[in-house]
Design an enzyme around this catalytic site. Sequence first.
Site, PDB file in Angstrom:
ATOM      1  N   LYS A  44     -13.409  62.757  39.128  1.00 37.95           N
ATOM      2  CA  LYS A  44     -13.962  64.114  39.305  1.00 37.95           C
ATOM      3  C   LYS A  44     -12.844  65.094  39.633  1.00 37.95           C
ATOM      4  O   LYS A  44     -13.058  66.198  40.076  1.00 37.95           O
ATOM      5  CB  LYS A  44     -15.005  64.139  40.434  1.00 37.95           C
ATOM      6  CG  LYS A  44     -16.285  63.389  40.148  1.00 37.95           C
ATOM      7  CD  LYS A  44     -17.405  63.824  41.087  1.00 37.95           C
ATOM      8  CE  LYS A  44     -17.285  63.225  42.460  1.00 37.95           C
ATOM      9  NZ  LYS A  44     -18.471  63.509  43.293  1.00 37.95           N
ATOM     10  N   LYS A  46     -11.083  65.018  42.151  1.00 38.06           N
ATOM     11  CA  LYS A  46     -11.200  65.348  43.572  1.00 38.06           C
ATOM     12  C   LYS A  46     -10.365  64.339  44.364  1.00 38.06           C
ATOM     13  O   LYS A  46     -10.400  63.146  44.085  1.00 38.06           O
ATOM     14  CB  LYS A  46     -12.655  65.244  44.041  1.00 38.06           C
ATOM     15  CG  LYS A  46     -13.544  66.426  43.646  1.00 38.06           C
ATOM     16  CD  LYS A  46     -14.840  66.416  44.456  1.00 38.06           C
ATOM     17  CE  LYS A  46     -15.626  67.693  44.226  1.00 38.06           C
ATOM     18  NZ  LYS A  46     -16.817  67.775  45.092  1.00 38.06           N
TER      19      LYS A  46
HETATM   20  N1  C2G Z   1     -23.816  71.643  47.950  1.00 40.07           N
HETATM   21  C1  C2G Z   1     -24.654  72.703  48.271  1.00 40.07           C
HETATM   22  N2  C2G Z   1     -24.122  73.845  48.738  1.00 40.07           N
HETATM   23  C2  C2G Z   1     -22.784  73.984  48.896  1.00 40.07           C
HETATM   24  C3  C2G Z   1     -21.929  72.905  48.593  1.00 40.07           C
HETATM   25  C4  C2G Z   1     -22.472  71.730  48.116  1.00 40.07           C
HETATM   26  O1  C2G Z   1     -25.884  72.598  48.131  1.00 40.07           O
HETATM   27  N3  C2G Z   1     -22.284  75.180  49.366  1.00 40.07           N
HETATM   28  C5  C2G Z   1     -24.421  70.405  47.424  1.00 40.07           C
HETATM   29  C6  C2G Z   1     -23.958  70.078  46.009  1.00 40.07           C
HETATM   30  O2  C2G Z   1     -24.708  70.816  45.058  1.00 40.07           O
HETATM   31  C7  C2G Z   1     -24.241  68.578  45.941  1.00 40.07           C
HETATM   32  C8  C2G Z   1     -24.003  68.116  47.387  1.00 40.07           C
HETATM   33  O3  C2G Z   1     -24.025  69.303  48.205  1.00 40.07           O
HETATM   34  O4  C2G Z   1     -25.613  68.356  45.600  1.00 40.07           O
HETATM   35  C9  C2G Z   1     -22.678  67.408  47.553  1.00 40.07           C
HETATM   36  O5  C2G Z   1     -21.654  68.262  47.100  1.00 40.07           O
HETATM   37  P1  C2G Z   1     -20.251  67.607  46.676  1.00 40.07           P
HETATM   38  O6  C2G Z   1     -19.789  66.684  47.744  1.00 40.07           O
HETATM   39  O7  C2G Z   1     -19.362  68.704  46.199  1.00 40.07           O
HETATM   40  O8  C2G Z   1     -20.714  66.702  45.465  1.00 40.07           O
HETATM   41  P2  C2G Z   1     -20.230  66.750  43.931  1.00 40.07           P
HETATM   42  O9  C2G Z   1     -18.754  66.679  43.862  1.00 40.07           O
HETATM   43  O10 C2G Z   1     -20.967  67.857  43.311  1.00 40.07           O
HETATM   44  O11 C2G Z   1     -20.731  65.309  43.428  1.00 40.07           O
HETATM   45  O12 C2G Z   1     -22.822  62.263  40.489  1.00 40.07           O
HETATM   46  C10 C2G Z   1     -22.936  63.500  41.167  1.00 40.07           C
HETATM   47  C11 C2G Z   1     -21.631  63.859  41.850  1.00 40.07           C
HETATM   48  O13 C2G Z   1     -21.169  62.798  42.655  1.00 40.07           O
HETATM   49  C12 C2G Z   1     -21.855  65.111  42.697  1.00 40.07           C
END
Ligand code: C2G
Length: 132
Positions: A44, A46
């Site tokens: 990702k 990340k």
């Molecule tokens: N999120 C949110 N509001 C934010 C930041 C994040 O609602 N300001 C939500 C994201 O939409 C996600 C969750 O928190 O549903 C986790 O965010 P991340 O850790 O950034 O996850 P991500 O990298 O989007 O990984 O297979 C799916 C992926 O693993 C998702």
Amino acid sequence: MKKVLTYGTFDLLHFGHINLLRRAKELGDYLIVGLSTDEFNKGKNKQAYHSFENRKMILESIRYVDEVIPENTWDQKIQDVIDHNVDIFVMGDDWKGKFDFLKEYCEVVYLPRTIGISTSKIKNDLNVVKNG
Ligand code: C2G
């Protein structure tokens, strides 16, 4: 018992993550989080600050979270939904539409993201402070 499933990296935990986890739990009785492994994060683009083990320990201490499983690949979701008898799959709406293929197996809900916070914003803001 209505089971809910969501996925993410959840690095540098913040109120946007908590808002998501709280609302996801409110949709059912039991919330499973598929936590991205350090290996999967590379895919990702990340690089989490906290290791998988530490992110897992932090998530397991949150009142809304009942179980944490590893997210190793993009294509484990259908099997996870089946294996864990999931009723509702939840993601923030930055993912809207991306997981609609799961509608064959469970309800799919995209929740509005929390505006104004993200792990990358935290990192950027701290960099500004450090570098002035
Ligand atoms: N999120 C949110 N509001 C934010 C930041 C994040 O609602 N300001 C939500 C994201 O939409 C996600 C969750 O928190 O549903 C986790 O965010 P991340 O850790 O950034 O996850 P991500 O990298 O989007 O990984 O297979 C799916 C992926 O693993 C998702």
